[in-house]
Design an enzyme around this catalytic site. Structure first.
Site, short mmCIF file in Angstrom:
data_model
loop_
_atom_site.label_atom_id
_atom_site.label_comp_id
_atom_site.label_asym_id
_atom_site.label_seq_id
_atom_site.Cartn_x
_atom_site.Cartn_y
_atom_site.Cartn_z
N HIS A 355 -33.52 45.29 21.06
CA HIS A 355 -33.41 44.80 22.44
C HIS A 355 -34.49 45.28 23.37
O HIS A 355 -34.43 45.03 24.58
CB HIS A 355 -32.07 45.19 23.06
CG HIS A 355 -30.89 44.54 22.43
ND1 HIS A 355 -30.34 43.37 22.90
CD2 HIS A 355 -30.16 44.88 21.35
CE1 HIS A 355 -29.31 43.04 22.15
NE2 HIS A 355 -29.18 43.93 21.20
N LYS A 542 -30.16 43.17 39.01
CA LYS A 542 -30.38 43.69 37.66
C LYS A 542 -30.57 45.20 37.80
O LYS A 542 -30.68 45.71 38.91
CB LYS A 542 -31.60 43.05 37.01
CG LYS A 542 -32.84 43.03 37.93
CD LYS A 542 -34.03 42.34 37.30
CE LYS A 542 -34.00 40.85 37.40
NZ LYS A 542 -33.79 40.12 36.17
N ARG A 543 -30.61 45.91 36.65
CA ARG A 543 -30.87 47.34 36.76
C ARG A 543 -32.20 47.59 37.47
O ARG A 543 -33.10 46.75 37.43
CB ARG A 543 -30.92 47.97 35.36
CG ARG A 543 -29.56 48.21 34.76
CD ARG A 543 -28.69 49.12 35.62
NE ARG A 543 -29.08 50.51 35.51
CZ ARG A 543 -28.48 51.41 34.74
NH1 ARG A 543 -27.44 51.07 34.01
NH2 ARG A 543 -28.90 52.65 34.71
N LYS A 548 -39.19 45.86 35.91
CA LYS A 548 -38.54 44.67 36.48
C LYS A 548 -39.12 44.33 37.86
O LYS A 548 -38.87 43.27 38.41
CB LYS A 548 -37.02 44.88 36.57
CG LYS A 548 -36.36 45.03 35.20
CD LYS A 548 -34.85 45.22 35.33
CE LYS A 548 -34.18 45.58 34.02
NZ LYS A 548 -33.92 44.41 33.15
N THR A 650 -30.91 37.98 30.71
CA THR A 650 -29.80 37.04 30.57
C THR A 650 -29.34 36.58 31.96
O THR A 650 -28.76 35.50 32.09
CB THR A 650 -28.61 37.67 29.81
OG1 THR A 650 -28.43 39.00 30.28
CG2 THR A 650 -28.86 37.69 28.32
N LYS A 654 -27.95 32.85 33.72
CA LYS A 654 -26.76 32.69 34.57
C LYS A 654 -27.13 31.95 35.86
O LYS A 654 -26.42 31.05 36.31
CB LYS A 654 -26.14 34.05 34.90
CG LYS A 654 -25.59 34.78 33.68
CD LYS A 654 -25.27 36.25 33.95
CE LYS A 654 -25.13 36.99 32.63
NZ LYS A 654 -25.18 38.46 32.77
#
Ligand code: 26V
Length: 812
Positions: A355, A542-543, A548, A650, A654
């Site tokens: 992952h 998100k985290r 990110k 992911t 969504k």
């Protein structure tokens, strides 16, 4: 039908009475929730039993998804939905004066995961059950899930997540199925008739007690199981020896030290710190899980030599990869199988998913620590390594290569390598990610075992992320194209013809607006901040992680803000920027970024000179249940990671499914979203993979160049340290240094210009509402391919070789 409305109402009242001796008027919401949950579990019980019985009777091949994390969220709503009694419950309760939606809010999220990896596991369980695939979860029943986040004065404060405080209606404790797991001690080797045998002595025993939660399939009769293990002392509460000697505190200490194994989820998904407790957690649930699987397999009366035809063990990231060695240990030491046969069976049973390619998160354990905790398992890994290294040497005659690929090298055990060597399948989670694994990170292994490598692009369950979270959109979809999409989400593509239908688009708009208005009301009530439902809802949830790039988002906001300060009449559509993100408690830079977001929010939201054109909101305690609320409101989905760093993502799927337009780099599954919807229906920006890889290879990126040559960047970066954000100058000094002195590891400054330009495109696109709604519809239409049903079908067919089972509903 499972139950009619009248019966349901009676059952519910009866439950409330038998559990709490209360009627509706005198019961709290908590009791009403617990009574309803307990009733729903009861409704699923017959199916659960039938499913287990039928799997056993028909000797069906079973999949066991081993994961340290299951980020389940709430179960009431999705269980009612999957049992197909949503309307009955909603109406029935409403006639009793109870609002079902309010009751759902009482449930504590099962937050037993950090982020994407744990949520993926939860979506997979839902899909396996809904497709009738015999697949179960195996993990840890943490007493405390991922911490609850409070924002105090702009800073993140972590509070223990006591999710079990009101009890857990969904689980069944099965003490009778407890397993003993052994730690420490020594191994004695003996030889008898030329055969070596190994005896493990002086170990410490820990009792693993399973808690089973039913995983209810959608409108079928399948109810699979998520089995989570809790650590307990064998003698119940105390170390009896110490207790009887009067050493009371020692007796209790022992209990706590054992129970600590399943006490809390590790909240750091950014780096491995090699803590022994984490290794204990891993071995604890893996050993208990495998032993219980083997026990139930043996009950069927089949020989152990055939077990690989009846089970699959999936290793979710390296965390459970010790399963390879533990399965070998059981087959050899406890089942007396020879090595070669045991090895063949093990590799046929195990499959591994990677992952992440971030080096910091790749698990390695120090040999010393490992050996002490798990002496016999270490011996087995050592032997696996010896044999593997020999094979590599035989193939390449190259010692350097052997060293590079060795499972054990330089004082540590590489768990990813163990997982690869011990599995028949190794997959990445999006096309790009798998390509990078094959060509770079795991290139040597790909060359050695090309047949093992494959891609399985992630997915999300459309039942939770569309049907449950956005019921009005579902209604519109069903009114437009019928109900087929529910069982076959790829049929959402039938919407494509309506993407140019004004009537459809108007309804789509109305639904989004309504979702936004409701959310704005919640924000007003909770945060006291007014937000404009007519503004663009721009969401990054998100985290928090440097790769990110929440920072890039903040920098664009600051840029806009300065532009508005310079020109208050600037023609932009008002925008509300939402952030939701938890930072690992020890991740300093991430925590500073949270403070920065809140500082900018404070500055922007209170500046009346910009006419409320932009607002910034940090949503506290981002969680599954909060995601279900914010995602249906989003106009813009922020997927802006540095290309190559996000394995899949992911959240991107969504948002797409709920009609948001994605602003994205060509990273992870964004690439595949782009492929589906085409250039016109997504806003792409930023460096491409080769550019990033070249910079990394040549080490020739120079962040200072962008700082010195782009006045916007200079102004923004300087404002971090010149006091203009209204906080002490030292507050963001480290972010400043990270960008300049440390050369901006994730290319925020490099991608800034392109991102700002992309955000301008979003602004223009939104102004053309008809076009925007068309894009939104196209995104929804293509989102069905990202249903985890699709993903799971591919796992079942290509990795697990397992078929669905049609569970018959017979009353016993
Ligand atoms: C890593 C670690 C490392 C140290 C100890 C604790 C801990 C806990 C979790 C993790 C997992 C990191 C990997 C991860 O979450 N990957 C994410 O997986 C998602 C599902 O495949 C994927 O969508 C995301 O892109 C990826 O970052």
């Amino acid at each position: 039908m499972l139950v009619d409305k009248k019966t349901f109402k009676n059952d519910f009242k009866k439950k409330l009475m038998t559990l709490y001796a209360e009627d509706i008027d005198n019961s709290s919401k908590l009791h009403q929730y617990l009574a309803l949950g307990s009733l729903i579990k009861e409704y699923s019980a017959q199916k659960w039993m039938n499913t287990n019985n039928q799997y056993a009777k028909e000797s069906r091949k079973q999949v066991y998804y081993f994961s340290m994390e299951f980020l389940i969220g709430r179960l009431l709503g999705s269980n009612i939905l999957n049992l197909d009694i949503y309307d009955i419950c909603e109406e029935g309760l409403s006639e009793l004066g109870i609002n079902l939606e309010e009751l759902q809010e009482v449930e504590n999220d099962a937050g037993l995961g950090n982020g994407g990896l744990g949520r993926l596991a939860a979506c997979f369980l839902d899909s396996m059950a809904s497709l009738g695939i015999p697949g179960h979860g195996c993990g840890i029943r943490y007493d405390y899930g991922l911490f609850e986040q409070k924002i105090v004065d702009g800073y993140q404060v972590e509070i223990p997540d006591n999710w079990l405080r009101d009890g857990n209606v969904w689980e069944v404790r099965r003490e009778d199925k407890a397993i003993v797991v052994k730690f420490g001690g020594e191994v004695i080797q003996t030889e008898k008739d030329g055969k070596l045998s190994f005896e493990h002595i002086n170990y410490e025993s820990v009792l693993a007690v399973p808690y089973d939660t039913p995983i209810i399939g959608y409108k079928n009769n399948t109810v699979n199981t998520m089995r989570l293990w809790r650590a307990e002392t064998i003698d119940k509460d105390f170390d009896l020896e110490s207790f009887s000697k009067g050493q009371y505190s020692k007796a209790v200490e022992h209990k706590y030290s054992i129970e600590s194994i399943s006490q809390v989820l590790y909240p750091d998904d950014t780096r491995i710190d090699g803590k022994i407790l984490r290794l204990k957690q891993q071995y604890f649930f893996v050993s208990a899980g495998l032993k219980s699987i083997i026990r139930s397999y043996k009950k069927t009366g089949r020989p152990i030599e055939e077990i690989h035809n009846y089970i699959q063990v999936h290793i979710n990231d390296t965390h459970p990869s010790i399963a390879v060695a533990e399965f070998m240990r059981i087959l050899i030491d406890e089942e007396n199988l020879p090595w070669d046969e045991a090895w063949k069976m093990t590799t046929e049973v195990m499959a591994y998913t990677n992952h992440t390619i971030l080096a910091e998160a790749l698990e390695k354990w120090s040999i010393e620590l490992f050996k002490k905790l798990l002496p016999r398992v270490f011996m087995i890994i050592d032997e696996i390594n010896e044999r593997f290294c020999k094979e590599v040497f035989e193939k390449y005659n190259d010692l350097e290569k052997v060293h590079k690929m060795a499972i054990i090298a330089d004082g540590s055990i590489n768990m990813a390598y163990l997982a690869i060597v011990g599995s028949h399948s190794v997959n990445g989670v999006a096309k790009l990610h798998t390509e990078i694994l094959k060509s770079r990170e795991l290139h040597n292994f790909y060359e050695f075992y090309p047949e093992k490598f494959n891609n399985k692009t992630n997915g999300i369950t459309h039942r939770r992320w569309l049907m449950k979270s956005n019921p009005r959109l579902c209604e519109l979809i069903t009114d437009t194209i019928g109900t087929k999409w529910i069982e076959a989400p790829e049929k959402l593509i039938d919407l494509i013809v309506y993407s140019e239908d004004e009537n459809f688009k108007n309804k789509l708009h109305e639904i989004k607006q309504n979702n936004k208005i409701r959310f704005a009301e919640m924000v007003k009530a909770k945060y006291g901040i007014s937000i404009d439902p007519n503004s663009i809802f721009d969401v990054q949830v998100k985290r928090l992680h440097a790769y990110k790039r929440q920072l890039l988002n903040v920098f664009n906001i600051l840029n806009l803000y300065y532009k508005l300060k310079d020109d208050p009449n600037l023609d932009i559509v008002p925008r509300t920027f939402f952030f939701g993100a938890k930072a690992a408690p020890g991740y300093y830079l991430a925590k500073r970024t949270i403070k920065l977001i809140n500082t900018v929010a404070n500055l922007v939201n209170n500046d009346t000179t910009i006419n409320g054109k932009i607002k910034v909101l940090f949503l506290e305690n981002y969680s599954v249940s909060l995601a279900e609320k914010i995602i249906p409101c989003a106009d813009v989905s922020e997927q802006i990671s540095t290309t190559t760093k996000e394995a899949s993502g992911t959240g991107n799927m969504k948002f797409m499914m709920n009609g948001a337009i994605t602003i994205a780099t060509l990273d992870g599954a964004n690439v595949e979203i782009h492929e589906k919807v085409g250039d016109k229906n997504i806003v792409i920006f930023g460096m491409k993979k080769d550019e990033v890889m070249n910079y990394e290879k040549n080490k020739n990126y120079n962040a200072a160049y962008y700082y010195n040559n782009d006045p916007r960047i200079k102004r923004i970066v300087d404002s971090l340290i010149d006091g203009s954000l209204g906080v002490p100058k030292s507050e963001f000094e480290d972010i400043y240094k990270y960008l300049l002195a440390n050369n901006d590891e994730f290319f925020v400054l490099k991608d800034f210009d392109d991102y700002v330009e992309a955000q301008n495109r979003i602004n223009l696109l939104y102004k053309n509402q008809s076009k925007w709604l068309e894009m939104s519809a196209v995104n929804i239409a293509y989102s069905g391919d990202f249903s985890s049903d699709n993903t799971i079908k591919n796992y079942a067919k290509e990795i697990w070789h397992v078929n669905p089972v049609n569970i018959k509903l017979k009353k016993n």
